[in-house]
Design a protein around this motif. Structure first.
Motif, PDB file in Angstrom:
ATOM      1  N   VAL A  74      33.473  -4.532 -23.791  1.00  0.00           N
ATOM      2  CA  VAL A  74      33.907  -4.496 -22.402  1.00  0.00           C
ATOM      3  C   VAL A  74      34.695  -5.767 -22.126  1.00  0.00           C
ATOM      4  O   VAL A  74      34.241  -6.872 -22.434  1.00  0.00           O
ATOM      5  N   ILE A  75      35.894  -5.594 -21.540  1.00  0.00           N
ATOM      6  CA  ILE A  75      36.715  -6.762 -21.225  1.00  0.00           C
ATOM      7  C   ILE A  75      37.250  -6.657 -19.794  1.00  0.00           C
ATOM      8  O   ILE A  75      37.454  -5.566 -19.270  1.00  0.00           O
ATOM      9  N   ILE A  76      37.455  -7.823 -19.208  1.00  0.00           N
ATOM     10  CA  ILE A  76      38.119  -7.880 -17.907  1.00  0.00           C
ATOM     11  C   ILE A  76      39.550  -7.415 -18.143  1.00  0.00           C
ATOM     12  O   ILE A  76      40.151  -7.736 -19.166  1.00  0.00           O
ATOM     13  N   GLN A  77      40.114  -6.650 -17.206  1.00  0.00           N
ATOM     14  CA  GLN A  77      41.468  -6.108 -17.374  1.00  0.00           C
ATOM     15  C   GLN A  77      42.381  -7.141 -18.039  1.00  0.00           C
ATOM     16  O   GLN A  77      42.630  -8.193 -17.468  1.00  0.00           O
ATOM     17  N   PRO A  78      42.850  -6.861 -19.251  1.00  0.00           N
ATOM     18  CA  PRO A  78      43.637  -7.858 -19.994  1.00  0.00           C
ATOM     19  C   PRO A  78      44.967  -8.209 -19.331  1.00  0.00           C
ATOM     20  O   PRO A  78      45.461  -9.323 -19.502  1.00  0.00           O
ATOM     21  N   ASN A  79      45.550  -7.306 -18.578  1.00  0.00           N
ATOM     22  CA  ASN A  79      46.829  -7.589 -17.924  1.00  0.00           C
ATOM     23  C   ASN A  79      46.660  -8.104 -16.499  1.00  0.00           C
ATOM     24  O   ASN A  79      47.622  -8.176 -15.748  1.00  0.00           O
ATOM     25  N   GLY A  80      45.431  -8.430 -16.145  1.00  0.00           N
ATOM     26  CA  GLY A  80      45.160  -8.880 -14.785  1.00  0.00           C
ATOM     27  C   GLY A  80      44.987  -7.689 -13.852  1.00  0.00           C
ATOM     28  O   GLY A  80      45.293  -6.553 -14.199  1.00  0.00           O
ATOM     29  N   ILE A  81      44.483  -7.962 -12.690  1.00  0.00           N
ATOM     30  CA  ILE A  81      44.237  -6.901 -11.713  1.00  0.00           C
ATOM     31  C   ILE A  81      45.374  -6.933 -10.694  1.00  0.00           C
ATOM     32  O   ILE A  81      45.643  -7.966 -10.081  1.00  0.00           O
ATOM     33  N   PRO A  82      46.070  -5.817 -10.547  1.00  0.00           N
ATOM     34  CA  PRO A  82      47.228  -5.805  -9.631  1.00  0.00           C
ATOM     35  C   PRO A  82      46.810  -5.930  -8.170  1.00  0.00           C
ATOM     36  O   PRO A  82      45.662  -5.688  -7.819  1.00  0.00           O
ATOM     37  N   LYS A  83      47.774  -6.299  -7.354  1.00  0.00           N
ATOM     38  CA  LYS A  83      47.555  -6.384  -5.912  1.00  0.00           C
ATOM     39  C   LYS A  83      47.158  -5.007  -5.390  1.00  0.00           C
ATOM     40  O   LYS A  83      47.602  -3.987  -5.910  1.00  0.00           O
ATOM     41  N   ALA A  84      46.329  -4.998  -4.347  1.00  0.00           N
ATOM     42  CA  ALA A  84      45.821  -3.749  -3.787  1.00  0.00           C
ATOM     43  C   ALA A  84      46.957  -2.839  -3.333  1.00  0.00           C
ATOM     44  O   ALA A  84      47.915  -3.287  -2.707  1.00  0.00           O
ATOM     45  N   SER A  85      46.793  -1.566  -3.638  1.00  0.00           N
ATOM     46  CA  SER A  85      47.747  -0.551  -3.161  1.00  0.00           C
ATOM     47  C   SER A  85      47.432  -0.242  -1.698  1.00  0.00           C
ATOM     48  O   SER A  85      46.390  -0.645  -1.178  1.00  0.00           O
ATOM     49  N   GLU A  86      48.305   0.512  -1.060  1.00  0.00           N
ATOM     50  CA  GLU A  86      48.052   0.909   0.334  1.00  0.00           C
ATOM     51  C   GLU A  86      46.770   1.731   0.427  1.00  0.00           C
ATOM     52  O   GLU A  86      45.984   1.555   1.359  1.00  0.00           O
ATOM     53  N   LYS A  87      46.555   2.599  -0.543  1.00  0.00           N
ATOM     54  CA  LYS A  87      45.341   3.424  -0.558  1.00  0.00           C
ATOM     55  C   LYS A  87      44.098   2.540  -0.665  1.00  0.00           C
ATOM     56  O   LYS A  87      43.109   2.761   0.036  1.00  0.00           O
ATOM     57  N   GLU A  88      44.145   1.552  -1.547  1.00  0.00           N
ATOM     58  CA  GLU A  88      43.004   0.645  -1.712  1.00  0.00           C
ATOM     59  C   GLU A  88      42.768  -0.184  -0.448  1.00  0.00           C
ATOM     60  O   GLU A  88      41.611  -0.401  -0.052  1.00  0.00           O
ATOM     61  N   LYS A  89      43.837  -0.608   0.201  1.00  0.00           N
ATOM     62  CA  LYS A  89      43.695  -1.338   1.467  1.00  0.00           C
ATOM     63  C   LYS A  89      43.027  -0.462   2.512  1.00  0.00           C
ATOM     64  O   LYS A  89      42.146  -0.910   3.250  1.00  0.00           O
ATOM     65  N   GLN A  90      43.431   0.808   2.579  1.00  0.00           N
ATOM     66  CA  GLN A  90      42.838   1.741   3.536  1.00  0.00           C
ATOM     67  C   GLN A  90      41.362   1.971   3.239  1.00  0.00           C
ATOM     68  O   GLN A  90      40.543   2.056   4.161  1.00  0.00           O
ATOM     69  N   GLN A  91      41.018   2.058   1.961  1.00  0.00           N
ATOM     70  CA  GLN A  91      39.617   2.257   1.577  1.00  0.00           C
ATOM     71  C   GLN A  91      38.772   1.041   1.976  1.00  0.00           C
ATOM     72  O   GLN A  91      37.668   1.203   2.492  1.00  0.00           O
ATOM     73  N   LEU A  92      39.299  -0.156   1.742  1.00  0.00           N
ATOM     74  CA  LEU A  92      38.577  -1.374   2.141  1.00  0.00           C
ATOM     75  C   LEU A  92      38.418  -1.432   3.656  1.00  0.00           C
ATOM     76  O   LEU A  92      37.347  -1.769   4.162  1.00  0.00           O
ATOM     77  N   ALA A  93      39.474  -1.101   4.381  1.00  0.00           N
ATOM     78  CA  ALA A  93      39.417  -1.106   5.845  1.00  0.00           C
ATOM     79  C   ALA A  93      38.352  -0.122   6.337  1.00  0.00           C
ATOM     80  O   ALA A  93      37.594  -0.431   7.272  1.00  0.00           O
ATOM     81  N   ALA A  94      38.269   1.037   5.713  1.00  0.00           N
ATOM     82  CA  ALA A  94      37.264   2.036   6.104  1.00  0.00           C
ATOM     83  C   ALA A  94      35.848   1.524   5.855  1.00  0.00           C
ATOM     84  O   ALA A  94      34.930   1.835   6.616  1.00  0.00           O
ATOM     85  N   GLN A  95      35.666   0.730   4.794  1.00  0.00           N
ATOM     86  CA  GLN A  95      34.348   0.165   4.492  1.00  0.00           C
ATOM     87  C   GLN A  95      33.993  -0.969   5.451  1.00  0.00           C
ATOM     88  O   GLN A  95      32.831  -1.152   5.807  1.00  0.00           O
ATOM     89  N   ILE A  96      34.993  -1.724   5.872  1.00  0.00           N
ATOM     90  CA  ILE A  96      34.766  -2.873   6.751  1.00  0.00           C
ATOM     91  C   ILE A  96      34.595  -2.448   8.209  1.00  0.00           C
ATOM     92  O   ILE A  96      33.853  -3.074   8.965  1.00  0.00           O
ATOM     93  N   ARG A  97      35.259  -1.375   8.603  1.00  0.00           N
ATOM     94  CA  ARG A  97      35.270  -0.930  10.007  1.00  0.00           C
ATOM     95  C   ARG A  97      33.879  -0.827  10.647  1.00  0.00           C
ATOM     96  O   ARG A  97      33.666  -1.354  11.744  1.00  0.00           O
ATOM     97  N   PRO A  98      32.899  -0.173  10.003  1.00  0.00           N
ATOM     98  CA  PRO A  98      31.576  -0.093  10.633  1.00  0.00           C
ATOM     99  C   PRO A  98      30.925  -1.464  10.849  1.00  0.00           C
ATOM    100  O   PRO A  98      30.197  -1.667  11.819  1.00  0.00           O
ATOM    101  N   LEU A  99      31.198  -2.405   9.956  1.00  0.00           N
ATOM    102  CA  LEU A  99      30.635  -3.750  10.106  1.00  0.00           C
ATOM    103  C   LEU A  99      31.261  -4.470  11.294  1.00  0.00           C
ATOM    104  O   LEU A  99      30.575  -5.190  12.032  1.00  0.00           O
ATOM    105  N   ILE A 100      32.558  -4.275  11.494  1.00  0.00           N
ATOM    106  CA  ILE A 100      33.234  -4.875  12.646  1.00  0.00           C
ATOM    107  C   ILE A 100      32.694  -4.256  13.935  1.00  0.00           C
ATOM    108  O   ILE A 100      32.414  -4.977  14.904  1.00  0.00           O
ATOM    109  N   ALA A 101      32.518  -2.946  13.934  1.00  0.00           N
ATOM    110  CA  ALA A 101      31.959  -2.276  15.111  1.00  0.00           C
ATOM    111  C   ALA A 101      30.563  -2.818  15.414  1.00  0.00           C
ATOM    112  O   ALA A 101      30.223  -3.082  16.577  1.00  0.00           O
TER     113      ALA A 101
END
Length: 129
Positions: A74-101
């Motif tokens: 098992v290795i950490i992504q050898p090419n590095g982890i890319p910047k979040a896509s729009e979909k990933e940003k939306q998924q994070l926002a959906a996870q954070i939203r209830p905590l903000i509320a």
């Protein structure tokens, strides 16, 4: 890297392990191409079930933070982890939203929540628990 599992937590053990590995990547303790222990070795080191470590690894693989290479490990992504896509940003926002509320219900101001977020980012970067 130090891993601390809270047995009495409502967060499943595999997820606690995965989250701590993610923090290690975020801090730079785990760099692209670094190897992680085998499932068997990591489970033995942490005193947990192999299936728990396996589940954490597969969770991280789904997020594309690690690569599981048959017979190599098992290795950490050898090419590095890319910047979040729009979909990933939306998924994070959906996870954070209830905590903000919840914070708003508890009468936390926007400024208090932003300050809390900044402090948490700093704690992660510095490796504070």
């Amino acid at each position: 890297m130090f891993i601390e599992i809270e047995a009495n937590s409502s967060v499943p053990i595999y997820l606690q392990l995965a989250q701590q590995l993610i923090e290690g990547i975020a801090r730079g303790d785990l760099k692209p191409g670094d190897s992680l222990p085998s499932v068997r070795a990591f489970a033995a080191d942490l005193g947990m079930n192999m299936h728990t470590v396996n589940k954490a690894y597969h969770y991280l693989e789904e997020k594309e933070f690690i690569q599981i290479v048959a017979k190599s490990g098992v290795i950490i992504q050898p090419n590095g982890i890319p910047k979040a896509s729009e979909k990933e940003k939306q998924q994070l926002a959906a996870q954070i939203r209830p905590l903000i509320a919840e914070g708003l219900v508890l009468k936390l101001s926007e400024e208090e929540m932003v300050a809390m977020l900044r402090e948490l980012v700093q704690d992660i970067k510095e490796g504070k628990l």
